[in-house]
Design an enzyme around this catalytic site. Structure first.
Site, PDB file in Angstrom:
ATOM      1  N   ASN A 252       0.871  -1.048   0.112  1.00 25.95           N
ATOM      2  CA  ASN A 252      -0.118   0.023  -0.181  1.00 25.95           C
ATOM      3  C   ASN A 252       0.766   1.267  -0.086  1.00 25.95           C
ATOM      4  O   ASN A 252       1.895   1.199   0.449  1.00 25.95           O
ATOM      5  CB  ASN A 252      -1.011  -0.088   1.303  1.00 25.95           C
ATOM      6  N   VAL A 253       0.151   2.257  -0.781  1.00 27.63           N
ATOM      7  CA  VAL A 253       1.095   3.719  -0.755  1.00 27.63           C
ATOM      8  C   VAL A 253       0.109   4.595  -0.501  1.00 27.63           C
ATOM      9  O   VAL A 253      -0.694   4.825  -1.262  1.00 27.63           O
ATOM     10  CB  VAL A 253       1.406   3.719  -2.239  1.00 27.63           C
ATOM     11  N   GLU A 254       0.258   5.086   0.673  1.00 28.89           N
ATOM     12  CA  GLU A 254      -0.804   6.229   1.027  1.00 28.89           C
ATOM     13  C   GLU A 254      -0.582   7.773   0.678  1.00 28.89           C
ATOM     14  O   GLU A 254       0.598   7.726  -0.003  1.00 28.89           O
ATOM     15  CB  GLU A 254      -0.996   6.250   2.794  1.00 28.89           C
TER      16      GLU A 254
ATOM     17  N   CYS B 188      -4.321   1.019  -2.199  1.00 29.20           N
ATOM     18  CA  CYS B 188      -4.229  -0.463  -1.657  1.00 29.20           C
ATOM     19  C   CYS B 188      -3.044  -1.127  -2.347  1.00 29.20           C
ATOM     20  O   CYS B 188      -2.759  -0.851  -3.429  1.00 29.20           O
ATOM     21  CB  CYS B 188      -5.312  -1.091  -1.517  1.00 29.20           C
TER      22      CYS B 188
ATOM     23  N   GLU C  31      -3.292  -4.031  -3.393  1.00 31.63           N
ATOM     24  CA  GLU C  31      -3.520  -4.667  -4.667  1.00 31.63           C
ATOM     25  C   GLU C  31      -3.596  -3.929  -5.956  1.00 31.63           C
ATOM     26  O   GLU C  31      -3.587  -4.380  -6.912  1.00 31.63           O
ATOM     27  CB  GLU C  31      -5.197  -5.044  -4.373  1.00 31.63           C
TER      28      GLU C  31
ATOM     29  N   CYS D  86      -9.806  -5.866   0.859  1.00 28.54           N
ATOM     30  CA  CYS D  86     -10.972  -4.951   1.104  1.00 28.54           C
ATOM     31  C   CYS D  86     -11.857  -5.431   0.244  1.00 28.54           C
ATOM     32  O   CYS D  86     -11.438  -5.955  -1.004  1.00 28.54           O
ATOM     33  CB  CYS D  86     -10.683  -3.751   0.964  1.00 28.54           C
TER      34      CYS D  86
ATOM     35  N   CYS E 215     -11.031  -4.157  -3.533  1.00 24.74           N
ATOM     36  CA  CYS E 215      -9.799  -4.929  -4.054  1.00 24.74           C
ATOM     37  C   CYS E 215     -10.189  -6.427  -4.634  1.00 24.74           C
ATOM     38  O   CYS E 215      -9.672  -6.738  -5.423  1.00 24.74           O
ATOM     39  CB  CYS E 215      -8.757  -4.666  -3.080  1.00 24.74           C
TER      40      CYS E 215
HETATM   41  N1  THU Z   1      -5.147  -1.832   2.457  1.00 24.12           N
HETATM   42  C1  THU Z   1      -4.716  -2.494   1.675  1.00 24.12           C
HETATM   43  O1  THU Z   1      -3.616  -2.161   0.947  1.00 24.12           O
HETATM   44  N2  THU Z   1      -5.236  -3.610   1.172  1.00 24.12           N
HETATM   45  C2  THU Z   1      -6.525  -4.118   1.476  1.00 24.12           C
HETATM   46  O2  THU Z   1      -7.187  -5.070   0.924  1.00 24.12           O
HETATM   47  C3  THU Z   1      -6.974  -3.453   2.769  1.00 24.12           C
HETATM   48  C4  THU Z   1      -6.481  -2.052   3.142  1.00 24.12           C
HETATM   49  C5  THU Z   1      -4.619  -0.816   3.264  1.00 24.12           C
HETATM   50  C6  THU Z   1      -5.086   0.686   2.632  1.00 24.12           C
HETATM   51  C7  THU Z   1      -4.560   1.432   3.931  1.00 24.12           C
HETATM   52  O3  THU Z   1      -3.417   2.034   3.366  1.00 24.12           O
HETATM   53  C8  THU Z   1      -4.558   0.657   4.945  1.00 24.12           C
HETATM   54  O4  THU Z   1      -4.440  -0.590   4.555  1.00 24.12           O
HETATM   55  C9  THU Z   1      -5.304   0.939   6.291  1.00 24.12           C
HETATM   56  O5  THU Z   1      -6.590   0.719   5.502  1.00 24.12           O
END
Ligand code: THU
Length: 146
Positions: free
Chosen positions: A45-47, A56, A58, A89, A92
């Site tokens: 994940n890259v916020e 996410c 994915e 999630c 995804c």
């Molecule tokens: N996140 C993912 O990268 N993939 C998922 O399927 C669930 C959530 C990340 C998004 C965010 O950066 C962090 O988890 C908290 O929600």
């Protein structure tokens, strides 16, 4: 199923998780998938300071899939910052569905599940074809369609 090396796949997901950029949630995620030609693709994940724009893990995986030659996903795993298996999630699951091989298997918190089990009655490319307007000139359209 039996010829899938889940330990290896999880190791790739863990390696990817360590690359996460998650300063806002402090919740790093790593994912990895086996492609139908034997490749393994992964993502983290890259916020973003604009929280809703965050990606996410994915998203990275699907980008990596296409950038490394395309194909369909046959097996998938997702881990959290402790290396524990995590559910993808909802959004995804849709992303994965689009690129899944029939019967794709996911390692989940409740055991191994197929993509159809984690996203039942999915909307996908086939539905776009099946329910497409046959004659746009006579069809009832919504305001947004006009
Ligand atoms: N996140 C993912 O990268 N993939 C998922 O399927 C669930 C959530 C990340 C998004 C965010 O950066 C962090 O988890 C908290 O929600």
């Amino acid at each position: 199923m039996s010829d899938i090396n889940w330990d290896e796949l999880r190791q790739h997901a863990n390696d990817a998780m360590k690359r996460a950029y998650a300063p806002y949630s402090n919740f790093p995620v790593g994912v990895a998938a086996l492609v139908d030609d034997g490749r393994i693709v992964s993502g983290c994940n890259v916020e973003n300071a604009s929280y809703g724009v965050g990606l996410c893990a994915e998203c990275g995986l699907v980008g990596a899939l296409h950038m490394s030659g395309g194909g369909k996903l046959v097996a998938f795993t997702c881990v959290d910052g402790n290396g524990a298996v995590l559910m993808p999630c909802g959004r995804c699951r849709q992303l994965l569905y689009e690129h899944s091989a029939p019967g794709m298997i996911l390692e989940t918190v409740s055991g191994f599940r197929t993509i159809d089990q984690v996203l039942p009655d999915a909307f996908g490319p086939r539905e776009l074809d099946a329910y497409a307007l046959t004659d746009p000139a006579t069809a009832t359209t919504c305001e947004g369609c006009e």
